[in-house]
Every structure is written in structure tokens, then in C-alpha cells.
Motif scaffolding. Structure first.
Motif, mmCIF file in Angstrom:
data_model
loop_
_atom_site.group_PDB
_atom_site.id
_atom_site.type_symbol
_atom_site.label_atom_id
_atom_site.label_comp_id
_atom_site.label_asym_id
_atom_site.label_seq_id
_atom_site.Cartn_x
_atom_site.Cartn_y
_atom_site.Cartn_z
ATOM 1 N N UNK A 237 9.920 -2.169 1.216
ATOM 2 C CA UNK A 237 10.430 -1.562 2.453
ATOM 3 C C UNK A 237 10.217 -0.055 2.493
ATOM 4 N N UNK A 238 10.431 0.618 1.352
ATOM 5 C CA UNK A 238 10.272 2.071 1.326
ATOM 6 C C UNK A 238 8.821 2.484 1.530
ATOM 7 N N UNK A 239 7.899 1.754 0.896
ATOM 8 C CA UNK A 239 6.476 2.070 1.060
ATOM 9 C C UNK A 239 6.029 1.760 2.483
ATOM 10 N N UNK A 240 6.504 0.653 3.015
ATOM 11 C CA UNK A 240 6.150 0.303 4.398
ATOM 12 C C UNK A 240 6.620 1.386 5.363
ATOM 13 N N UNK A 241 7.803 1.943 5.134
ATOM 14 C CA UNK A 241 8.310 3.018 5.990
ATOM 15 C C UNK A 241 7.474 4.288 5.823
ATOM 16 N N UNK A 242 7.065 4.569 4.586
ATOM 17 C CA UNK A 242 6.260 5.769 4.326
ATOM 18 C C UNK A 242 4.955 5.737 5.109
ATOM 19 N N UNK A 243 4.322 4.564 5.178
ATOM 20 C CA UNK A 243 3.009 4.457 5.813
ATOM 21 C C UNK A 243 3.080 3.961 7.258
ATOM 22 N N UNK A 244 4.260 3.967 7.826
ATOM 23 C CA UNK A 244 4.441 3.482 9.195
ATOM 24 C C UNK A 244 3.498 4.182 10.171
ATOM 25 N N UNK A 245 3.329 5.494 10.023
ATOM 26 C CA UNK A 245 2.499 6.272 10.948
ATOM 27 C C UNK A 245 1.247 6.819 10.275
ATOM 28 N N UNK A 246 0.809 6.151 9.210
ATOM 29 C CA UNK A 246 -0.308 6.704 8.437
ATOM 30 C C UNK A 246 -1.489 5.755 8.267
ATOM 31 N N UNK A 247 -1.317 4.449 8.457
ATOM 32 C CA UNK A 247 -2.429 3.517 8.254
ATOM 33 C C UNK A 247 -3.318 3.532 9.495
ATOM 34 N N UNK A 248 -4.463 4.183 9.359
ATOM 35 C CA UNK A 248 -5.384 4.300 10.485
ATOM 36 C C UNK A 248 -6.208 3.033 10.649
ATOM 37 N N UNK A 249 -6.529 2.378 9.532
ATOM 38 C CA UNK A 249 -7.364 1.177 9.609
ATOM 39 C C UNK A 249 -6.933 0.213 8.517
ATOM 40 N N UNK A 250 -6.744 -1.028 8.902
ATOM 41 C CA UNK A 250 -6.337 -2.078 7.973
ATOM 42 C C UNK A 250 -7.382 -3.196 8.037
ATOM 43 N N UNK A 251 -8.201 -3.279 7.002
ATOM 44 C CA UNK A 251 -9.267 -4.294 6.944
ATOM 45 C C UNK A 251 -9.023 -5.126 5.693
ATOM 46 N N UNK A 252 -8.458 -6.298 5.888
ATOM 47 C CA UNK A 252 -7.966 -7.097 4.774
ATOM 48 C C UNK A 252 -9.082 -7.794 4.017
ATOM 49 N N UNK A 253 -8.742 -8.195 2.788
ATOM 50 C CA UNK A 253 -9.680 -8.956 1.972
ATOM 51 C C UNK A 253 -10.000 -10.286 2.632
ATOM 52 N N UNK A 254 -9.008 -10.863 3.294
ATOM 53 C CA UNK A 254 -9.237 -12.134 4.001
ATOM 54 C C UNK A 254 -10.284 -11.952 5.104
ATOM 55 N N UNK A 255 -10.154 -10.886 5.882
ATOM 56 C CA UNK A 255 -11.115 -10.638 6.945
ATOM 57 C C UNK A 255 -12.489 -10.322 6.375
ATOM 58 N N UNK A 256 -12.503 -9.581 5.282
ATOM 59 C CA UNK A 256 -13.751 -9.240 4.586
ATOM 60 C C UNK A 256 -14.491 -10.514 4.184
#
Length: 881
Positions: A237-256
């Protein structure tokens, strides 16, 4: 909670607002071998939108690129460095958690001789050469170079707390704006985790990693922090809150994986001792090498032997060395005898010893040489690993002979290897409990994900297919399929297999929707005259001869350009509050526009400008303009630069006295525009209009298909799995005109088969017989205009004998979902061209052949009405439904 940054950017993307041309300063300065993949372009488009248009952007951005292992994050780093340079940044701090990654990264960034070098041999931004340098400090570095300080986060912390002469200090970050680039950035979150969730090691790191980075980041108001990782723990939860406004692009291994950029993973469990599993992997590795060689490809497959402890690893290495040194044909025969139920290993022995005719003793000697001790490395010593890091990241190089690596856990991060095809687990413990994945098993799954990076190659039978993507998902019987698989060898332990499956499922590397099916030709079709003596006609792809190119206008170049204004020295003043009169400084004059012929700037300047760009060297110009006689003709002829004009805006006295430097800048600007237009309009290949015959019996065979279960795809018609209405009323096995024993296609493919069944009686009235063949990579066509490859889903052969002449119609048909109709419109246009443009021997072996194509088939209105009309008129069954 408010929308995340990713959610906001995704919403903008849905409206097409992110689409942008990647600046030439980026694409033109990456290594020539690097072609940005679609998802990398997406990442850069998001970056450009964020940096230029995102209203909520802070002055000192902190961003995370959360991208799959193997997706080319370092390529993206290089692209961002180039873009930030043109935005005024000169100093870059690259830091990672592990010292072993540093040397590899330096090699990629700084060594032009490296096969994985990221930048062009000569980097030019704003038409100025730019050096890329490694620096120890940012004090007194070049203001025109890209200056990169490489370090570990631990080493950086020591320098901050124990400053030394000639090393980077906290003052460097106060005095200079710096872009901080963090690789494997998940290590920076030790402090963000709540204390009760910190491991002992993370607790020790807390005082350095995250706090040090935060302190440096805050030293200058224009600093940037760009993080890259594949494994940030967003479940915390703490890490998720830290990156709430910081993840510009999320390209998952599944999508890869789903996009085709990874190997497929095959879990191989064998109830055999570890030495026998090592021997199996060795035979399969050699099989891969020989299959590649048989298809004209260079591939030196690598095996990773993974042990639980360093002592075990040393013991396993000694056992492997002894086994290889004493290898005999009897040992190989024994292994072959035990592999009768192992389809993959049996295929390897059959290929090597039967098809290639290699004797047992010769095979044993070859393995002894190819897996000799000097081609085996143990990487468990940290100091030795750091020295070997460059060698381990160049395993694909032709002069790198390493075939086997023994390791415990030293290669879990920062290991860029594409030709790892076998991982052998040489222990049999498990840490999964109550169907939950243990940490060790998850680490093993992540190692598998690292090894699953795709080995790029150009398939001889698919020259148009992307070299960096899987090509044989739907043709797993193809020999080259073995180069698209990673084999994970472990002992027979069903509970562990379930654990590793769960771990791979969590990481996204296991495709739970995949289904392997066997598609067989019906016996009656195999005995038919069409199959035994019939032919299918297809065209070829050739290099574009550009016979009709006789000047710039062939590439739609109009020859009129406008140069950005010359500097005028004109200054205006106005009140900040909008009152008062706009004033013009004395002596300033109004700029004017004037047209110039480019050729009037002189052959010396034109020649100098052309020499600076490879495209305008005469040899390369001839490739695009085959009728060009000389470089001089290109400079002077009205069909080329002699007919080009440029409009320049500036002060009269400046236009009257253009300097040589100004003329050169103008010519280079125009040549750059011409180059862009030529490249965009030129096509390298064309499809021939002459079609040639190929034996149907050689093109169409039984197939093993690996299908991704998606919608109707993968569902059996014959077994009653299909959801398409009415199929249960049609016994496909009894239809002699349908040549396969089942259909696993899309809903529209099944709708078309049903459509043909509804029209079967009408067709029999006009034709002696007809057969529908599903095209599973059997026949490939090439578009006339640009040589783009196309594999129509179906071929319908219709035969009739009339007045002693046997006529055979070959009809290409492509069922298409509505959502794909627009992007595939070129395919439909091509099919419609076949009737008039496809050239065949009208009479071949006493038969009259015709090649035709139809518009896309779709069962919905209004498409079905158009298809029915065209189908009826083409085949002479008008008005009969």
C-alpha cells in the motif's frame, strides 16, 4: 483516491491525443540496428506529452517506467537522454543496486564497438556533434557533451557521506541540474515499506538507498528522477501510494508475452538424476544449433545450470565436466532409448542422427568439443562475476564460445541474454505452502522471465515477419519453433510444478489460454487429384526496381521549401499590463521573403552538404534514383536539386549577403526535408504480378497448432464447443469439400464455412467439385505496391470440365471482424486487384487456371450483402441463395 497518472494518460490516449512523431534527434541518433518497437514508441509518446503538454507536471519530475524484463528499457533510457539533451540537460547520473551491472551498462552506452551499443557512431543534435562521456564529477565537464556518472546507489551514498577529492559530491547536485536514471529501481523502496515488512537487508539499506536519492533529487529545482523497473511491488500500500502520480507507462510482462516478444516457456520434468537432465539439456542445445545452421542462421544456444548452494554448484560443474569428458555413443543411445515418450528429445535425436546422418561416436565427440571446460563458466564468485559481466552480456557474439553457465543466484538482475534456451534446476526442494508461491520459487520464475527474452532472427520462410517477435505460434511443427522456446528442466515433482506454474502465472509468463490442437487433412482429400497433382498459385516479393523513378517528383516532392526565418535583430517593446503603444527599436527594419534556387548556392556548398549525409552519397542515391548518372546531375538537373527552390525570410541586407555558413545551413535543412519525404514515400519491395505454381501436396499438410483461446478462436466445431449458432446442425467431418477434420478458427471464419455449406448445392450445379482449404501459413501473397506479406485465411478451389477444357478457379477469401476492417483495408484492396493484375500461365498442364479474390467476408450487415453479390457474380450463381 484520485486517478493515477497512468489512468490520466490512458484516458488521453483513447482520444488519439498522444500520437506524435518521434523527433529525428532521437531516432537519428540511436544505433542504426535499433528500430523502436511499438511499445517503446508508446512510452516515448507518453513522455513527450507529459513533458510538453501535461498541465500538472512539476518542474522537477519524478517518473517510473514500469516495463517488462527484456522490453528494452536501456534503449528507452538512451532515447530519453537524447531528448533531454536537446532540452538543455547535460549531466546524467546513472545508478543501480548491483556493481556487476555497471560495467555492462558502460559498455552499452560508451563503447561503439559493442554489439549492444545504444547510440549512433556519430551523435548530432541541432547539427552539432555531441560526445557521450563517463565522468567522475560534474565539476568543469563539457557543456556540449552528454556527461554520465555511473555508480551503484551504495557507492553514491558513501560519496555523499564521505566526500573525496575528484568524486561526485552533494555540491555537484546543488550547482548543476541533473537527470537521475535509476535501473532496477524497485530497490529504492526500502524506506517506503513499513518497518514491520522490511527484511534485515532492507533495514540496513534504509539509511542509504532511498533517503540518499531523495536528498540528491531535492538539491536543484530542475532535477529529474527517472526510474525503470519490471518488478515494483504495487501490492504494498505504501509503495502504491508513492507511485500514484509517477508511473508514466506500465507495460506488463503478460502484455510483452502476448505481443510476441518473448520465448514460450516449456516446463520439462524428468524422473532422472541431475546428470541425465544435464545431458538432455546438452543434446537439446546442440539440436537448436543444428536446426539454426540448417536454415542459414547463426545461433549458439546457452544453458544455465542452477544450483541451490555455491558448493552444490561447484560439485555439479565437476560432475558435468566428468560426464562430458567420458561421453560415449552408448550413453547417448541409452538416453535416446529413455526418451521415446519425450516428443521434443526424440525429435532432436531423429534430426541429428537420422536426418543429418551423424553417427553416435561422432555425436559424442562433437558434444565433447562444444561443451569442453573452456566453454563452461561458474559465476558464483562476486569478484569474478564483475570481471566477467561484459562477456556474460555478449553471449550472442560470434566470438563468444560460452555454452554453459553454472550459477546460484548471481544472474537474477541486469543480465541481458537472448540465446539462453535451457535452464536446468539441479535441486529438488520447494518453498510453496498451501498453494502460495514461496520467495525462492518466485525468484526462479523471474529468472525464467529473464531467460525468456526472444532470440531475434529472420525466418527464411517469413522474410517480412519481425525478427524480434515469435513467428510460429500457430505452426509448432515447424523446425524453427525450437528457437522460440525456453525449456525449464526440473525433476519429477508435481507439487513443485504446480508451484512454478502459479509463480509464472503471477508474473504473466505462463499463457493459461494456450491450447495445442492437431489439425489433419481428411484421407479422401489426400487421395484426390487436386491434392496429388494440383497446384496453388502465388507471387513473390522482389526488391523495388524503381524503373519509373526519374526525379524527385516520383516521390511526390514538389520542390518548394520554406526555411525558418533568419535572425533579424528586430526588437519590440510592449507594456506588461497591455497599455501603451508597441514600439520598434530604431534602425530595425521589416523582414521580407525571397525565393532562391538551391542550385544557385553553388556546387561546392551543395556537395559539402550532401557529403554530410549518407543518403546523398552517389551509391545510395542510385538505389532511390536508378536513372541518375552522377552526383553532378543530382545537383544541377531540373529533375533533382536544380528544380528545387527555397523561400527565406529575413532582413533585406541579410538576404543580399548570405554567408557561406548560412547557405550551408539552408541547404542542409532542405536536404533533410527531401530525405524525410523520399524515405516516407519509398518502398523497398514490391510484389510480382506474375504468379507461379506450387504443389498443393507440398504446401498443405497436417498441422499442430498452438492457439490462444480468445472468443471463438480455439474452440472445436466438431466437438461441439463452438458458440456460433447453427454449427451443431452441420457435420463438418462428412463434408468432403472441407479438407480438414475440424475448425478452430474465429467466429467469422466459422460463419464463412457455414455460408459455403449453405451454397454447396448451388456450387455443385456449376462445378464438378470444389474444396475449401484453411491457409495455415501454407501460402503467402505479397501486395503489388509495397511487397507487404499477406496470408489469406481460405483458398477455395473450384473445378469444372467443359468442352474438353478443365478450368480451375483459385479463389482467395478473408473473413474479417469489423474491428479489423479499416486497418486491414489494404488486404481487401489487394484481393480485388487479383482478377485484373495477377498473371498466370493460362494453360498449365492442360488446365485453365484463374486467380481471383473477394472482398472481406463478415456475417453482419451490410458486409454480408456485398459479399453475397460478389460471390454470386464471380462464380456464376447470381440470384441463387
Amino acid at each position: 483516491m484520485s486517478q493515477t497518472l497512468t489512468d490520466q494518460i490512458d484516458a488521453v490516449a483513447k482520444f488519439g491525443m498522444l500520437k506524435a512523431d518521434i523527433p529525428d534527434d532521437i531516432t537519428g541518433n540511436l544505433a542504426p540496428k535499433i528500430e523502436l518497437r511499438p511499445y517503446q514508441r508508446t512510452a516515448l509518446e507518453r513522455w513527450l506529452f507529459y513533458i510538453d503538454k501535461y498541465e500538472g507536471r512539476p518542474k522537477a519530475p519524478h517518473l517510473l517506467f514500469h516495463m517488462a524484463t527484456g522490453s528494452g528499457k536501456t534503449v528507452l533510457m538512451a532515447a530519453l537522454i537524447l531528448d533531454l539533451y536537446r532540452r538543455g540537460y547535460r549531466n546524467f547520473l546513472f545508478f543501480v543496486n548491483s556493481a556487476q551491472i555497471i560495467e555492462k551498462t558502460k559498455e552499452n552506452f560508451l563503447n561503439p564497438a559493442s554489439a549492444k551499443h545504444l547510440f549512433a557512431p556519430s551523435v548530432r543534435i541541432d547539427d552539432k556533434p555531441v560526445d557521450i562521456r563517463a565522468v567522475d564529477t560534474f565539476d568543469a565537464v563539457s557543456g556540449e557533451a552528454i556527461n554520465i556518472h555511473f555508480t551503484t546507489i551504495q557507492g553514491l551514498h558513501r560519496r555523499m557521506t564521505e566526500p573525496k577529492e575528484n568524486s561526485v559530491t552533494i555540491e555537484d547536485f546543488r550547482d548543476y541540474k541533473v537527470v537521475m536514471i535509476s535501473d532496477e529501481a524497485h530497490h529504492l523502496n526500502a524506506e517506503t515499506k513499513s518497518k514491520d515488512k522490511l527484511t534485515k537487508g532492507e533495514a540496513e539499506d534504509k539509511a542509504s538507498w532511498e533517503s540518499t536519492v531523495s536528498e540528491i533529487f531535492g538539491q536543484h529545482p530542475e532535477n529529474m528522477l527517472l526510474e525503470f523497473t519490471a518488478t515494483v511491488d504495487l501490492s504494498n500500500e505504501a509503495i502504491r501510494a508513492k507511485y500514484h502520480d509517477k508511473i508514466l507507462y506500465d507495460y506488463s510482462l503478460r502484455q510483452f508475452r502476448e505481443d510476441g516478444y518473448s520465448k514460450d516457456i516449456e516446463l520439462r520434468q524428468a524422473d532422472l538424476p541431475s546428470e541425465a537432465r544435464m545431458m538432455q539439456a546438452m543434446v537439446l542445445s546442440q539440436y537448436r544449433r543444428k536446426v539454426a545452421e540448417a536454415h542459414g542462421l547463426h545461433c549458439k544456444p546457452v544453458i544455465l545450470m542452477k544450483s541451490k548452494t555455491i558448493k552444490d554448484s561447484a560439485d555439479n560443474e565437476a560432475a558435468f565436466t566428468e560426464m562430458v569428458a567420458g561421453l560415449t555413443d552408448e550413453a547417448l543411445d541409452a538416453l535416446r532409448a529413455t526418451s521415446e515418450g519425450d516428443e521434443t528429445l526424440s525429435r532432436a535425436f531423429t534430426f541429428i542422427m537420422d536426418e543429418r546422418g551423424m553417427s553416435g561416436p561422432d555425436f559424442a565427440r562433437e558434444l565433447e568439443g562444444d561443451f569442453s571446460p573452456e566453454k563452461v563458466v561458474n559465476v558464483n564468485n562476486p569478484k569474478d562475476l564483475e570481471k566477467r559481466q561484459i562477456e556474460l552480456n555478449a553471449l550472442e557474439d560470434r566470438n563468444n564460445e560460452i555454452r554453459v553457465i553454472f550459477a546460484v543466484d548471481k544472474l537474477n538482475e541486469g543480465w541481458d541474454v537472448l540465446n539462453l534456451f535451457d535452464i536446468v534446476r539441479l535441486y529438488d526442494t520447494r518453498d510453496g505452502r498451501a498453494n502460495k508461491v514461496g520467495k525462492t520459487t518466485m525468484a526462479e520464475a523471474q529468472l525464467i522471465g529473464r531467460g525468456a527474452r526472444y532470440f531475434p532472427f529472420v525466418a527464411p520462410d517469413q522474410p517480412d515477419a519481425a525478427r524480434e517477435k515469435r513467428k510460429y505460434d500457430s505452426a509448432v511443427d515447424t523446425p524453427l519453433r525450437i528457437l522460440e522456446e525456453l525449456h525449464y528442466h526440473c525433476s519429477h515433482n508435481p507439487k513443485y510444478i504446480q508451484d512454478i506454474r502459479n509463480a509464472l502465472r503471477e508474473t504473466g509468463m505462463l499463457d493459461e489460454t494456450a491450447r495445442t490442437v492437431r489439425l489433419r487433412l481428411k484421407d479422401n482429400f489426400k487421395q484426390s487429384s487436386l491434392y496429388l497433382s494440383g497446384h496453388v498459385w502465388a507471387n513473390d516479393r522482389i526488391r523495388n526496381p524503381r524503373d519509373d523513378v526519374d526525379g524527385l517528383d516520383a516521390y511526390k516532392i514538389k520542390g518548394n521549401y520554406t526555411y525558418p526565418s533568419l535572425m533579424t535583430g528586430r526588437v519590440t517593446e510592449a507594456s506588461a499590463f497591455g497599455v501603451g503603444k508597441l514600439t520598434l527599436k530604431p534602425n530595425a527594419k521589416e523582414p521580407i521573403s525571397r525565393d532562391y534556387k538551391l542550385a544557385d548556392f553553388g556546387r561546392a556548398i551543395l556537395g559539402f552538404a550532401m557529403d554530410a549525409d549518407d543518403l546523398f552519397h552517389f551509391t545510395n542515391l542510385r538505389a532511390y534514383f536508378p536513372k541518375l548518372a552522377s552526383a553532378s546531375e543530382f545537383m544541377t538537373s531540373s529533375s533533382y536539386l536544380g528544380g528545387v527552390t527555397v523561400t527565406i525570410r529575413g532582413l533585406l541586407e541579410d538576404l543580399d549577403g548570405l554567408t557561406a555558413r548560412q547557405k550551408l545551413n539552408i541547404v542542409q535543412y532542405v536536404l533533410k526535408q527531401i530525405k524525410s519525404e523520399v524515405k516516407s514515400e519509398s518502398v523497398e519491395y514490391v510484389g510480382t504480378k506474375e504468379f507461379k505454381p506450387h504443389k498443393i501436396s507440398e504446401c498443405f499438410t497436417d498441422n499442430t497448432l498452438k492457439l490462444r483461446m480468445e472468443g471463438e478462436t480455439g474452440l472445436s466445431w466438431v466437438k461441439g464447443e463452438s458458440n456460433v449458432p447453427g454449427l451443431d446442425q452441420i457435420d463438418l467431418t462428412a463434408k468432403d469439400w472441407f479438407v480438414y477434420d475440424d475448425s478452430y478458427g474465429t467466429d467469422q471464419e466459422k460463419h464463412f464455412i457455414k455460408f459455403l455449406n449453405d451454397h454447396a448445392d448451388r456450387l455443385r450445379e456449376q462445378y464438378d467439385d470444389f474444396h475449401l482449404l484453411r491457409n495455415e501459413k501454407a501460402v503467402k501473397l505479397f501486395a503489388f505496391e509495397n511487397g507487404q506479406a499477406f496470408e489469406p485465411d481460405f483458398l477455395l478451389f473450384l473445378r469444372r470440365a467443359d468442352s474438353g477444357t478443365e478450368e480451375i478457379i483459385q479463389l482467395f477469401i478473408e473473413p474479417k471482424g469489423v474491428h479489423l476492417a479499416d486497418q486491414d483495408k489494404w488486404k481487401e484492396d489487394f484481393l480485388k486487384q487479383l482478377e485484373n493484375d495477377a498473371k498466370v500461365h493460362l494453360f498449365f498442364q492442360g488446365k485453365d487456371y484463374k486467380i481471383l479474390g473477394l472482398p472481406f467476408f463478415n456475417d453482419g450487415a451490410p458486409w454480408i450483402n456485398d459479399f453475397k453479390e460478389c460471390f454470386g457474380s464471380t462464380l456464376g450463381i447470381d440470384g441463387k441463395t
